[in-house]
Design a protein around this motif. Structure first.
Motif, mmCIF file in Angstrom:
data_model
loop_
_atom_site.group_PDB
_atom_site.id
_atom_site.type_symbol
_atom_site.label_atom_id
_atom_site.label_comp_id
_atom_site.label_asym_id
_atom_site.label_seq_id
_atom_site.Cartn_x
_atom_site.Cartn_y
_atom_site.Cartn_z
ATOM 1 N N THR A 1 0.821 -1.221 0.000
ATOM 2 C CA THR A 1 0.000 0.000 0.000
ATOM 3 C C THR A 1 0.848 1.261 0.000
ATOM 4 O O THR A 1 0.322 2.351 -0.248
ATOM 5 N N GLN A 2 2.142 1.125 0.287
ATOM 6 C CA GLN A 2 3.017 2.305 0.340
ATOM 7 C C GLN A 2 3.919 2.447 -0.875
ATOM 8 O O GLN A 2 4.511 3.517 -1.077
ATOM 9 N N ALA A 3 4.068 1.383 -1.663
ATOM 10 C CA ALA A 3 4.996 1.422 -2.800
ATOM 11 C C ALA A 3 4.615 2.536 -3.769
ATOM 12 O O ALA A 3 3.458 2.654 -4.166
ATOM 13 N N ARG A 4 5.594 3.326 -4.169
ATOM 14 C CA ARG A 4 5.314 4.478 -5.038
ATOM 15 C C ARG A 4 5.569 4.175 -6.516
ATOM 16 O O ARG A 4 4.884 4.708 -7.374
ATOM 17 N N ARG A 5 6.533 3.322 -6.792
ATOM 18 C CA ARG A 5 6.867 3.018 -8.180
ATOM 19 C C ARG A 5 6.285 1.664 -8.574
ATOM 20 O O ARG A 5 6.212 0.741 -7.762
ATOM 21 N N GLU A 6 5.896 1.549 -9.834
ATOM 22 C CA GLU A 6 5.298 0.303 -10.318
ATOM 23 C C GLU A 6 6.253 -0.878 -10.120
ATOM 24 O O GLU A 6 5.823 -1.966 -9.712
ATOM 25 N N GLU A 7 7.522 -0.670 -10.407
ATOM 26 C CA GLU A 7 8.499 -1.742 -10.272
ATOM 27 C C GLU A 7 8.544 -2.262 -8.829
ATOM 28 O O GLU A 7 8.572 -3.480 -8.587
ATOM 29 N N THR A 8 8.566 -1.333 -7.866
ATOM 30 C CA THR A 8 8.586 -1.716 -6.451
ATOM 31 C C THR A 8 7.309 -2.433 -6.077
ATOM 32 O O THR A 8 7.326 -3.462 -5.394
ATOM 33 N N TYR B 1 -4.782 6.242 0.391
ATOM 34 C CA TYR B 1 -4.850 7.337 -0.575
ATOM 35 C C TYR B 1 -3.957 8.502 -0.169
ATOM 36 O O TYR B 1 -3.341 9.154 -1.015
ATOM 37 N N GLU B 2 -3.869 8.753 1.129
ATOM 38 C CA GLU B 2 -3.021 9.861 1.596
ATOM 39 C C GLU B 2 -1.549 9.595 1.325
ATOM 40 O O GLU B 2 -0.781 10.528 1.091
ATOM 41 N N ARG B 3 -1.163 8.305 1.357
ATOM 42 C CA ARG B 3 0.244 7.994 1.063
ATOM 43 C C ARG B 3 0.561 8.160 -0.420
ATOM 44 O O ARG B 3 1.719 8.286 -0.800
ATOM 45 N N GLY B 4 -0.464 8.135 -1.244
ATOM 46 C CA GLY B 4 -0.273 8.436 -2.654
ATOM 47 C C GLY B 4 0.598 7.475 -3.412
ATOM 48 O O GLY B 4 1.296 7.858 -4.361
ATOM 49 N N GLY B 5 0.580 6.209 -3.032
ATOM 50 C CA GLY B 5 1.403 5.229 -3.702
ATOM 51 C C GLY B 5 0.800 4.712 -4.994
ATOM 52 O O GLY B 5 -0.255 5.177 -5.449
ATOM 53 N N ALA C 1 -9.213 -5.312 -1.929
ATOM 54 C CA ALA C 1 -9.849 -5.908 -3.109
ATOM 55 C C ALA C 1 -11.126 -5.177 -3.469
ATOM 56 O O ALA C 1 -11.388 -4.881 -4.648
ATOM 57 N N ASP C 2 -11.947 -4.859 -2.471
ATOM 58 C CA ASP C 2 -13.229 -4.196 -2.718
ATOM 59 C C ASP C 2 -13.053 -2.786 -3.276
ATOM 60 O O ASP C 2 -13.877 -2.322 -4.068
ATOM 61 N N ASN C 3 -11.969 -2.119 -2.873
ATOM 62 C CA ASN C 3 -11.803 -0.711 -3.236
ATOM 63 C C ASN C 3 -10.868 -0.473 -4.421
ATOM 64 O O ASN C 3 -10.906 0.608 -5.025
ATOM 65 N N THR C 4 -10.040 -1.458 -4.750
ATOM 66 C CA THR C 4 -9.076 -1.253 -5.840
ATOM 67 C C THR C 4 -9.166 -2.333 -6.915
ATOM 68 O O THR C 4 -8.618 -2.158 -8.002
ATOM 69 N N GLY C 5 -9.808 -3.460 -6.598
ATOM 70 C CA GLY C 5 -9.843 -4.575 -7.537
ATOM 71 C C GLY C 5 -8.611 -5.451 -7.479
ATOM 72 O O GLY C 5 -8.518 -6.447 -8.212
ATOM 73 N N ILE C 6 -7.642 -5.116 -6.628
ATOM 74 C CA ILE C 6 -6.424 -5.894 -6.474
ATOM 75 C C ILE C 6 -6.579 -6.832 -5.287
ATOM 76 O O ILE C 6 -6.760 -6.387 -4.153
ATOM 77 N N ASP C 7 -6.531 -8.126 -5.549
ATOM 78 C CA ASP C 7 -6.746 -9.097 -4.485
ATOM 79 C C ASP C 7 -5.711 -10.213 -4.566
ATOM 80 O O ASP C 7 -5.861 -11.150 -5.355
ATOM 81 N N PRO C 8 -4.658 -10.154 -3.747
ATOM 82 C CA PRO C 8 -3.614 -11.182 -3.801
ATOM 83 C C PRO C 8 -4.110 -12.556 -3.353
ATOM 84 O O PRO C 8 -3.467 -13.567 -3.627
ATOM 85 N N LEU D 1 -0.643 1.890 -5.675
ATOM 86 C CA LEU D 1 -1.946 1.247 -5.483
ATOM 87 C C LEU D 1 -3.081 2.265 -5.457
ATOM 88 O O LEU D 1 -4.187 2.013 -5.967
ATOM 89 N N ALA D 2 -2.821 3.431 -4.899
ATOM 90 C CA ALA D 2 -3.850 4.457 -4.771
ATOM 91 C C ALA D 2 -4.281 5.001 -6.130
ATOM 92 O O ALA D 2 -5.387 5.535 -6.268
ATOM 93 N N ASP D 3 -3.429 4.848 -7.136
ATOM 94 C CA ASP D 3 -3.736 5.399 -8.459
ATOM 95 C C ASP D 3 -4.373 4.373 -9.390
ATOM 96 O O ASP D 3 -4.708 4.696 -10.543
ATOM 97 N N LEU D 4 -4.528 3.138 -8.927
ATOM 98 C CA LEU D 4 -5.096 2.115 -9.795
ATOM 99 C C LEU D 4 -6.606 2.292 -9.956
ATOM 100 O O LEU D 4 -7.269 2.815 -9.074
#
Length: 220
Positions: free
Chosen positions: A112-119, A211-215, A167-174, A217-220
């Motif tokens: 949830t904190q990763a800022r770059r796609e690669e990370t 969302y406040e961390r702006g990583g 998952a509910d809020n971003t569609g990403i569910d590991p 995931l927040a932009d997906l």
């Protein structure tokens, strides 16, 4: 007002380790009180009694317990039917999986904190790999093992709840590719002790933090 015998849990609203203790308190039907602090402005009295400066703390009479696994084992040993095996080897294995659950919290938090796609993709791959041995271990009856709720379930439930919220809020569910973990998650999130273990606006607060961390995931 809490009695002198009633434990007091020192908490932060979003802490998964505190949630473990709350789940156990609720499952055991133990009367307790909870006191929230701001981890960004830790009060002096808290720093005086917390060796690590972290939550949860459980105040029992004039003594203080710290570390969620220790708190949960104390609650288990002093109230009601045991939630860990009485066989030494089985209990050791359960404790090991409880410790393992912390690595999932850390991986999801990093995700949830990763800022770059690669990370982000590297952390996502790491989290997915961690889930594979868990999938092999989890039972198929809605609990970690067997047909009853254990301290291992209470340890993993905060991760399972947060993964569902993401998952509910971003569609990403590991978890989605793991059938037994998904079934386990559905059962855990249906239990009253899990549902009531967080504040009413928990999902909103949790996603606000992401969302406040702006990583990434927040932009997906």
């Amino acid at each position: 007002m809490a009695s002198l015998e009633q434990p007091i849990l020192i908490s932060f609203k979003l802490c998964p380790f505190v949630q473990r203790a709350v789940i156990t308190l609720l499952h055991k039907k133990i009367d307790y009180t909870i006191e929230y602090i701001d981890l960004q402005k830790k009060p002096d009295w808290f720093l005086d009694i917390s060796p690590l400066g972290k939550v949860p703390l459980l105040r029992v009479k004039d003594r203080v317990l710290f570390e969620s696994a220790v708190i949960n084992e104390y609650l288990d040993e002093t109230h009601g039917a045991p939630m860990l095996s009485q066989d030494p080897l089985d209990k050791a294995e359960q404790r090991a999986w409880i410790e393992f659950s912390s690595s999932l919290f850390n991986a999801l938090h990093q995700l949830t904190q990763a800022r770059r796609e690669e990370t982000y993709l590297k952390i996502e791959e790491d989290l997915t790999k961690k889930l594979a041995p868990l999938e092999r271990k989890v039972g198929d009856k809605g609990y970690f093992e067997g047909e009853s709720f254990s301290l291992v379930d209470s340890a993993f439930a905060p991760f399972l709840m947060r993964s569902q919220i993401v998952a509910d809020n971003t569609g990403i569910d590991p978890v989605s590719d793991y059938k037994k973990i998904s079934k386990w998650r559905d059962n855990m999130l249906s239990l009253p002790e899990v549902q009531k273990s967080v504040v009413e606006d928990f999902e909103e607060l949790y996603m606000e933090g992401i969302y406040e961390r702006g990583g990434y995931l927040a932009d997906l």
